[in-house]
Design a protein around this motif. Sequence first.
Motif, PDB file in Angstrom:
ATOM      1  N   GLU A 180      13.844  35.776 -14.261  1.00  0.00           N
ATOM      2  CA  GLU A 180      13.889  35.106 -12.963  1.00  0.00           C
ATOM      3  C   GLU A 180      12.576  34.382 -12.647  1.00  0.00           C
ATOM      4  O   GLU A 180      12.070  34.434 -11.514  1.00  0.00           O
ATOM      5  CB  GLU A 180      14.214  36.114 -11.847  1.00  0.00           C
ATOM      6  CG  GLU A 180      15.448  36.980 -12.100  1.00  0.00           C
ATOM      7  CD  GLU A 180      16.740  36.179 -12.174  1.00  0.00           C
ATOM      8  OE1 GLU A 180      16.854  35.164 -11.463  1.00  0.00           O
ATOM      9  OE2 GLU A 180      17.633  36.557 -12.966  1.00  0.00           O
ATOM     10  N   THR A 228       7.110  32.963  -8.641  1.00  0.00           N
ATOM     11  CA  THR A 228       7.607  34.343  -8.717  1.00  0.00           C
ATOM     12  C   THR A 228       8.117  34.630 -10.121  1.00  0.00           C
ATOM     13  O   THR A 228       8.477  33.722 -10.878  1.00  0.00           O
ATOM     14  CB  THR A 228       8.770  34.589  -7.729  1.00  0.00           C
ATOM     15  OG1 THR A 228       9.850  33.709  -8.055  1.00  0.00           O
ATOM     16  CG2 THR A 228       8.329  34.365  -6.290  1.00  0.00           C
ATOM     17  N   ASN A 230       9.982  38.390 -12.326  1.00  0.00           N
ATOM     18  CA  ASN A 230      10.194  39.831 -12.458  1.00  0.00           C
ATOM     19  C   ASN A 230       9.627  40.275 -13.801  1.00  0.00           C
ATOM     20  O   ASN A 230       9.913  39.664 -14.835  1.00  0.00           O
ATOM     21  CB  ASN A 230      11.679  40.189 -12.376  1.00  0.00           C
ATOM     22  CG  ASN A 230      12.217  40.081 -10.966  1.00  0.00           C
ATOM     23  OD1 ASN A 230      11.500  40.328 -10.002  1.00  0.00           O
ATOM     24  ND2 ASN A 230      13.484  39.709 -10.835  1.00  0.00           N
ATOM     25  N   PRO A 252       8.361  43.094  -9.261  1.00  0.00           N
ATOM     26  CA  PRO A 252       8.374  41.705  -8.778  1.00  0.00           C
ATOM     27  C   PRO A 252       6.958  41.190  -8.566  1.00  0.00           C
ATOM     28  O   PRO A 252       6.134  41.861  -7.937  1.00  0.00           O
ATOM     29  CB  PRO A 252       9.138  41.809  -7.459  1.00  0.00           C
ATOM     30  CG  PRO A 252       8.893  43.205  -6.987  1.00  0.00           C
ATOM     31  CD  PRO A 252       8.737  44.057  -8.205  1.00  0.00           C
ATOM     32  N   THR A 254       4.930  38.042  -6.950  1.00  0.00           N
ATOM     33  CA  THR A 254       5.030  36.872  -6.076  1.00  0.00           C
ATOM     34  C   THR A 254       3.635  36.377  -5.747  1.00  0.00           C
ATOM     35  O   THR A 254       2.816  37.131  -5.189  1.00  0.00           O
ATOM     36  CB  THR A 254       5.786  37.212  -4.782  1.00  0.00           C
ATOM     37  OG1 THR A 254       7.094  37.692  -5.107  1.00  0.00           O
ATOM     38  CG2 THR A 254       5.911  35.971  -3.898  1.00  0.00           C
ATOM     39  N   GLN A 259       1.902  43.067  -3.979  1.00  0.00           N
ATOM     40  CA  GLN A 259       2.970  43.653  -4.790  1.00  0.00           C
ATOM     41  C   GLN A 259       3.338  45.039  -4.281  1.00  0.00           C
ATOM     42  O   GLN A 259       2.454  45.867  -4.033  1.00  0.00           O
ATOM     43  CB  GLN A 259       2.505  43.742  -6.239  1.00  0.00           C
ATOM     44  CG  GLN A 259       3.589  44.003  -7.251  1.00  0.00           C
ATOM     45  CD  GLN A 259       3.038  43.792  -8.653  1.00  0.00           C
ATOM     46  OE1 GLN A 259       2.337  44.628  -9.174  1.00  0.00           O
ATOM     47  NE2 GLN A 259       3.350  42.650  -9.235  1.00  0.00           N
ATOM     48  N   GLU A 319      19.105  43.501  -3.631  1.00  0.00           N
ATOM     49  CA  GLU A 319      18.201  42.395  -3.327  1.00  0.00           C
ATOM     50  C   GLU A 319      18.494  41.194  -4.231  1.00  0.00           C
ATOM     51  O   GLU A 319      18.986  41.377  -5.349  1.00  0.00           O
ATOM     52  CB  GLU A 319      16.747  42.841  -3.521  1.00  0.00           C
ATOM     53  CG  GLU A 319      16.317  43.953  -2.569  1.00  0.00           C
ATOM     54  CD  GLU A 319      14.872  44.384  -2.812  1.00  0.00           C
ATOM     55  OE1 GLU A 319      14.274  43.943  -3.836  1.00  0.00           O
ATOM     56  OE2 GLU A 319      14.341  45.152  -2.007  1.00  0.00           O
ATOM     57  N   PRO A 320      18.184  39.958  -3.780  1.00  0.00           N
ATOM     58  CA  PRO A 320      17.620  39.624  -2.467  1.00  0.00           C
ATOM     59  C   PRO A 320      18.641  39.707  -1.344  1.00  0.00           C
ATOM     60  O   PRO A 320      18.278  39.848  -0.178  1.00  0.00           O
ATOM     61  CB  PRO A 320      17.121  38.198  -2.668  1.00  0.00           C
ATOM     62  CG  PRO A 320      18.005  37.635  -3.727  1.00  0.00           C
ATOM     63  CD  PRO A 320      18.321  38.762  -4.642  1.00  0.00           C
ATOM     64  N   GLU A 321      19.930  39.565  -1.657  1.00  0.00           N
ATOM     65  CA  GLU A 321      21.016  39.776  -0.688  1.00  0.00           C
ATOM     66  C   GLU A 321      22.234  40.233  -1.480  1.00  0.00           C
ATOM     67  O   GLU A 321      22.352  39.968  -2.678  1.00  0.00           O
ATOM     68  CB  GLU A 321      21.304  38.487   0.108  1.00  0.00           C
ATOM     69  CG  GLU A 321      21.250  37.200  -0.701  1.00  0.00           C
ATOM     70  CD  GLU A 321      22.476  36.976  -1.562  1.00  0.00           C
ATOM     71  OE1 GLU A 321      23.553  37.489  -1.172  1.00  0.00           O
ATOM     72  OE2 GLU A 321      22.378  36.322  -2.601  1.00  0.00           O
ATOM     73  N   ARG A 369      21.919  40.682  -9.580  1.00  0.00           N
ATOM     74  CA  ARG A 369      21.112  41.081  -8.434  1.00  0.00           C
ATOM     75  C   ARG A 369      20.185  42.226  -8.870  1.00  0.00           C
ATOM     76  O   ARG A 369      20.203  42.643 -10.026  1.00  0.00           O
ATOM     77  CB  ARG A 369      21.995  41.564  -7.272  1.00  0.00           C
ATOM     78  CG  ARG A 369      22.903  40.505  -6.670  1.00  0.00           C
ATOM     79  CD  ARG A 369      22.135  39.437  -5.905  1.00  0.00           C
ATOM     80  NE  ARG A 369      23.017  38.570  -5.133  1.00  0.00           N
ATOM     81  CZ  ARG A 369      23.682  37.529  -5.620  1.00  0.00           C
ATOM     82  NH1 ARG A 369      23.593  37.251  -6.925  1.00  0.00           N
ATOM     83  NH2 ARG A 369      24.453  36.782  -4.834  1.00  0.00           N
ATOM     84  N   MET A 370      19.397  42.738  -7.922  1.00  0.00           N
ATOM     85  CA  MET A 370      18.567  43.902  -8.157  1.00  0.00           C
ATOM     86  C   MET A 370      19.042  45.048  -7.268  1.00  0.00           C
ATOM     87  O   MET A 370      19.238  44.866  -6.066  1.00  0.00           O
ATOM     88  CB  MET A 370      17.091  43.610  -7.840  1.00  0.00           C
ATOM     89  CG  MET A 370      16.386  42.788  -8.892  1.00  0.00           C
ATOM     90  SD  MET A 370      16.129  43.745 -10.400  1.00  0.00           S
ATOM     91  CE  MET A 370      15.546  42.435 -11.491  1.00  0.00           C
ATOM     92  N   ARG A 387      13.732  49.759  -9.345  1.00  0.00           N
ATOM     93  CA  ARG A 387      14.494  48.508  -9.217  1.00  0.00           C
ATOM     94  C   ARG A 387      15.112  48.209 -10.573  1.00  0.00           C
ATOM     95  O   ARG A 387      14.396  48.117 -11.573  1.00  0.00           O
ATOM     96  CB  ARG A 387      13.577  47.349  -8.776  1.00  0.00           C
ATOM     97  CG  ARG A 387      12.855  47.589  -7.484  1.00  0.00           C
ATOM     98  CD  ARG A 387      11.876  46.470  -7.171  1.00  0.00           C
ATOM     99  NE  ARG A 387      12.569  45.307  -6.576  1.00  0.00           N
ATOM    100  CZ  ARG A 387      12.722  44.142  -7.170  1.00  0.00           C
ATOM    101  NH1 ARG A 387      12.272  43.962  -8.396  1.00  0.00           N
ATOM    102  NH2 ARG A 387      13.335  43.144  -6.553  1.00  0.00           N
TER     103      ARG A 387
END
Length: 396
Positions: A180, A228, A230, A252, A254, A259, A319-321, A369-370, A387
């Motif tokens: 990702e 970003t 992973n 993750p 970012t 973090q 996540e993220p949704e 997803r996560m 995760r």
Amino acid sequence: MPFERVKPGDLITANLFNRMLTSLEDLEQKVDALSRGGSTSPGPVIIEVQPSGPYRLGQEIRVVGRNFADPADFNDVSIGGVPIVRFMSGTSTQLAFTLPTQIPGTPGPARLVVRNGDRSDSIELQIIEALQMPRGSVLVSNRTPDLGVINAGATLNYIFLVDSQTTIAETYIFEPQYTEAVGATAEEWKARTLIFDDEGRPLTSRSIRPGTPITVQVRVIVPLTATTVNFALRAKSINNDTEVSRSSQVIPITVGARQPVSDPRTTITLRNFGGAAKARRASIDGIDGVEMPYQDQDLVRFDATFTVNGTYNYSAAIEPEPGAWTLIATAGSVISPASSPETAGSSEALGITLRLNAANAGSAHPERRMLVIKARHSTENFESFTRIPIQGYVRA
């Protein structure tokens, strides 16, 4: 050899007579060989054994040569006096078979013999012990402290504890995994990643004995264009990749953000699935995760292990949704149990029912997803989490 025909009155020369005697002697030798069960054809010749030695008990090998009997079963083959009774394949130039699991006098030298009738050839092979298959799994735990706000071009130093929870010692290859990626490619991240042992020496692989975990350090220089990504560290088993290999939880990264750090006092690991399960454990871009059949659901279990006494509260999220995913609640909670009292050294089985509502949209869009599972100490308020990636698959 054909002879000249003679007519009455022709001179019978010594040369002609000697040629006749030579042919008779040759014929006599052939008759004697046949009477002894021998063969007049060329004998077997061993040129080499593939792969190169030494050879393990129970290993598959290929003998390359010439004049072997075809089919392979017509050859008398033995090693160290133990006959080979089954061949995987065979021609006049090669014989493939598995070495016996027991050969007298081994580990050590043993003579391989290929025989056809009264003709044979042999070669000495160095035999070593059979390969023992490690069983169990390796645990890769992130022990990295808070790195603060991450900036482009910064050097990030990650610390992992790698514990080989296997029946015997095993050798692992350590591989950084990036998924990702936004702003910079996964290949750019890998090019800026170095792996070291606890003394700062470059590390690509290491043998780890059960009960003696090692520290692995990973140094990452954030690409200047990165946004970003992973990240995870994978420990790949040399001898039993399917069962033993594992990756750390997904970390993750970012740029411009701090973090999240999982407190190491609690570890949460994914359980294997039973044979009747619909969900399955899978390597998703080299990272351990879960695949769920489209438009189906199943129970996913985790093991939480504690080092501090107290009551723990558990939670689960996608996540993220969530997208097409649903965490199905039971008794008002999406995770069971919702909390539990624990003592140092104890473990708790956590379960969630995960559903993928989407129909198959093709491999290019697997609803990835996560899944995040958290355990929070009720009084000290430290939080540990894992995760893992999840995605759909088409059931055969």
